[in-house]
Design a protein around this motif. Structure first.
Motif, PDB file in Angstrom:
ATOM      1  N   ILE A  93      -8.189   5.416  26.047  1.00 20.59           N
ATOM      2  CA  ILE A  93      -8.692   6.602  26.738  1.00 20.59           C
ATOM      3  C   ILE A  93     -10.112   6.975  26.347  1.00 20.59           C
ATOM      4  O   ILE A  93     -10.640   7.961  26.846  1.00 20.59           O
ATOM      5  CB  ILE A  93      -7.771   7.818  26.498  1.00 20.59           C
ATOM      6  N   THR A  94     -10.747   6.226  25.472  1.00 21.78           N
ATOM      7  CA  THR A  94     -12.115   6.544  25.064  1.00 21.78           C
ATOM      8  C   THR A  94     -13.086   6.210  26.196  1.00 21.78           C
ATOM      9  O   THR A  94     -13.136   5.066  26.657  1.00 21.78           O
ATOM     10  CB  THR A  94     -12.507   5.770  23.798  1.00 21.78           C
ATOM     11  N   SER A  95     -13.859   7.202  26.602  1.00 15.40           N
ATOM     12  CA  SER A  95     -14.834   6.970  27.670  1.00 15.40           C
ATOM     13  C   SER A  95     -15.972   6.095  27.154  1.00 15.40           C
ATOM     14  O   SER A  95     -16.277   6.069  25.969  1.00 15.40           O
ATOM     15  CB  SER A  95     -15.389   8.302  28.180  1.00 15.40           C
TER      16      SER A  95
ATOM     17  N   ASN B 264     -12.710  11.235  21.580  1.00 14.01           N
ATOM     18  CA  ASN B 264     -12.450  10.159  22.550  1.00 14.01           C
ATOM     19  C   ASN B 264     -13.626   9.936  23.487  1.00 14.01           C
ATOM     20  O   ASN B 264     -13.456   9.678  24.682  1.00 14.01           O
ATOM     21  CB  ASN B 264     -11.183  10.449  23.351  1.00 14.01           C
TER      22      ASN B 264
ATOM     23  N   ARG C 224     -16.138  12.130  24.155  1.00 16.34           N
ATOM     24  CA  ARG C 224     -16.809  13.343  24.633  1.00 16.34           C
ATOM     25  C   ARG C 224     -17.996  13.707  23.741  1.00 16.34           C
ATOM     26  O   ARG C 224     -18.934  14.361  24.203  1.00 16.34           O
ATOM     27  CB  ARG C 224     -15.823  14.517  24.693  1.00 16.34           C
TER      28      ARG C 224
ATOM     29  N   ASP D 285     -21.500   9.904  27.468  1.00 11.94           N
ATOM     30  CA  ASP D 285     -20.243  10.390  28.027  1.00 11.94           C
ATOM     31  C   ASP D 285     -20.513  11.158  29.315  1.00 11.94           C
ATOM     32  O   ASP D 285     -21.503  11.873  29.446  1.00 11.94           O
ATOM     33  CB  ASP D 285     -19.528  11.305  27.030  1.00 11.94           C
TER      34      ASP D 285
ATOM     35  N   ASP E 102     -18.105  13.256  30.638  1.00  9.98           N
ATOM     36  CA  ASP E 102     -16.939  14.123  30.668  1.00  9.98           C
ATOM     37  C   ASP E 102     -17.135  15.315  31.595  1.00  9.98           C
ATOM     38  O   ASP E 102     -16.259  15.678  32.363  1.00  9.98           O
ATOM     39  CB  ASP E 102     -16.629  14.589  29.232  1.00  9.98           C
TER      40      ASP E 102
ATOM     41  N   THR F  51      -7.099  18.717  28.272  1.00  8.24           N
ATOM     42  CA  THR F  51      -8.171  17.844  28.742  1.00  8.24           C
ATOM     43  C   THR F  51      -7.962  16.412  28.268  1.00  8.24           C
ATOM     44  O   THR F  51      -8.120  15.456  29.024  1.00  8.24           O
ATOM     45  CB  THR F  51      -9.537  18.354  28.247  1.00  8.24           C
ATOM     46  N   ARG F  52      -7.572  16.258  27.011  1.00  2.00           N
ATOM     47  CA  ARG F  52      -7.353  14.907  26.476  1.00  2.00           C
ATOM     48  C   ARG F  52      -6.221  14.204  27.201  1.00  2.00           C
ATOM     49  O   ARG F  52      -6.319  13.005  27.501  1.00  2.00           O
ATOM     50  CB  ARG F  52      -7.038  14.983  24.976  1.00  2.00           C
TER      51      ARG F  52
ATOM     52  N   ARG G 108      -7.143  12.313  30.374  1.00  3.36           N
ATOM     53  CA  ARG G 108      -8.102  11.219  30.350  1.00  3.36           C
ATOM     54  C   ARG G 108      -7.409   9.911  30.740  1.00  3.36           C
ATOM     55  O   ARG G 108      -6.328   9.593  30.238  1.00  3.36           O
ATOM     56  CB  ARG G 108      -8.732  11.076  28.958  1.00  3.36           C
TER      57      ARG G 108
END
Length: 320
Positions: free
Chosen positions: A21-23, A226, A228, A233, A235, A313-314, A317
């Motif tokens: 899930i890490t952008s 993650n 942000r 990012d 986000d 929010t997390r 993702r």
């Protein structure tokens, strides 16, 4: 060993499986994410982190092939100055090495899951395993009240393996404090706590300070929220935009600010980095050499979001 790196650890959650899930991962990894490619990338990260002085590596049964990739680096795990390894049980990886899997991991905090997964971890890591955490322990799963699991984990403790929990979600502090109460044979069972802490979600901080005061090790994860709190990012949330504006105004890389903020907590034993490339790793490492000016630290602290909002929010993702 370079002094600034001694409080840092390397996590393989984002590099030892094709989706997470890490952008920003896609830009770094591209479309080729087969086992051989991610093994090579993991090797490069492990070797670069070791050369920089990092001596703690975090893996888990659910991080794809993280334990396998780590075990494949005898120069890192063996020798006269090996890394300390922490792993986790309680989730199974079920993503089938696909980025578009409907489900990537399944949670199971039963005694059977512990028995099965510890056997797998021990087979790969052997005596190099120094810490074994319950993965994302919460009050809801019952693992913090399961005396059979506690007794099984106490066998590891009594053999010299530190046992603990990792935490996620808006009630992290409750899980930490409950775990601190657990005793087996009159001795504390859980003496390592790996929790999400970053400037947008610092709510677990007081509980972690209590854990450190009680003699436990504290490991901070997801210090970049993650992605942000990392350069590039997209986000779009208010907190991420404000953090990016702060970085632009000060001329300090956002990831470095995040690392410095985490290290400013005196009770943190290790701060985990989770890069997917050696350039990211180098930038992250530079944060250990930074002391945030008081006004920057104060402005950063003001960006904290309500825990419920942060975790909502997390949870939204996407895996990519």
């Amino acid at each position: 060993m370079p002094a600034p790196a001694h409080r840092l650890g390397l996590g393989l959650a984002a590099i030892a499986r094709p989706a997470y899930i890490t952008s920003g991962r896609a830009a770094e990894l591209g479309d080729v994410r087969d086992v051989a490619d991610l093994r090579d990338r993991s090797r490069a990260l492990l070797d670069a982190a070791y050369a920089a002085g990092v001596r703690y590596v975090d893996v888990a049964r659910s991080y794809g092939r993280a334990e396998e990739f780590l075990a494949d680096r005898p120069g890192v795990t063996g020798g006269e100055d090996p890394v300390e390894i922490g792993s986790k049980w309680g989730y199974r990886y079920v993503g089938g090495w696909r980025t578009d899997a409907d489900t990537h991991e399944i949670k199971d905090h039963s005694l059977d899951a512990f028995t099965e997964q510890y056997a797998m971890s021990h087979q790969l890591l052997g005596d190099h395993l120094g810490i074994y955490h319950v993965h994302s322990a919460t009050l809801d799963t019952g693992v913090l009240d399961d005396e059979r699991v506690h007794r099984a984990m106490a066998h590891l403790r009594d053999r010299g393996i530190r046992v603990g929990i990792s935490t996620s979600g808006p009630a992290q502090a409750d899980a930490v404090r409950r775990a601190l109460e657990v005793r087996v044979d009159g001795e504390p069972l859980f003496t390592s706590f790996q929790s999400t802490w970053n400037p947008l979600e610092p709510s677990v901080g007081p509980a972690l300070a209590e854990a450190a005061d009680a003699g436990a090790r504290v490991i901070l994860k997801e210090v970049f929220a993650n992605g942000r709190l990392a350069p590039g990012d997209e986000d779009g949330t208010e907190g991420a935009r404000a953090a990016a504006a702060l970085a632009a105004r000060t001329g300090i890389g956002l990831d470095r600010i995040a690392v410095a903020a985490a290290l400013a907590n005196p009770w943190a034993w290790r701060v985990l980095l989770g890069p997917v490339g050696t350039d990211q790793l180098a930038s992250n490492l530079a944060g250990a050499e930074l002391t945030l000016p008081a006004d920057v630290a104060e402005e950063l602290a003001a960006l904290a979001e309500p825990a419920e909002s942060y975790w909502h929010t997390r949870s939204a993702r996407p895996w990519s």
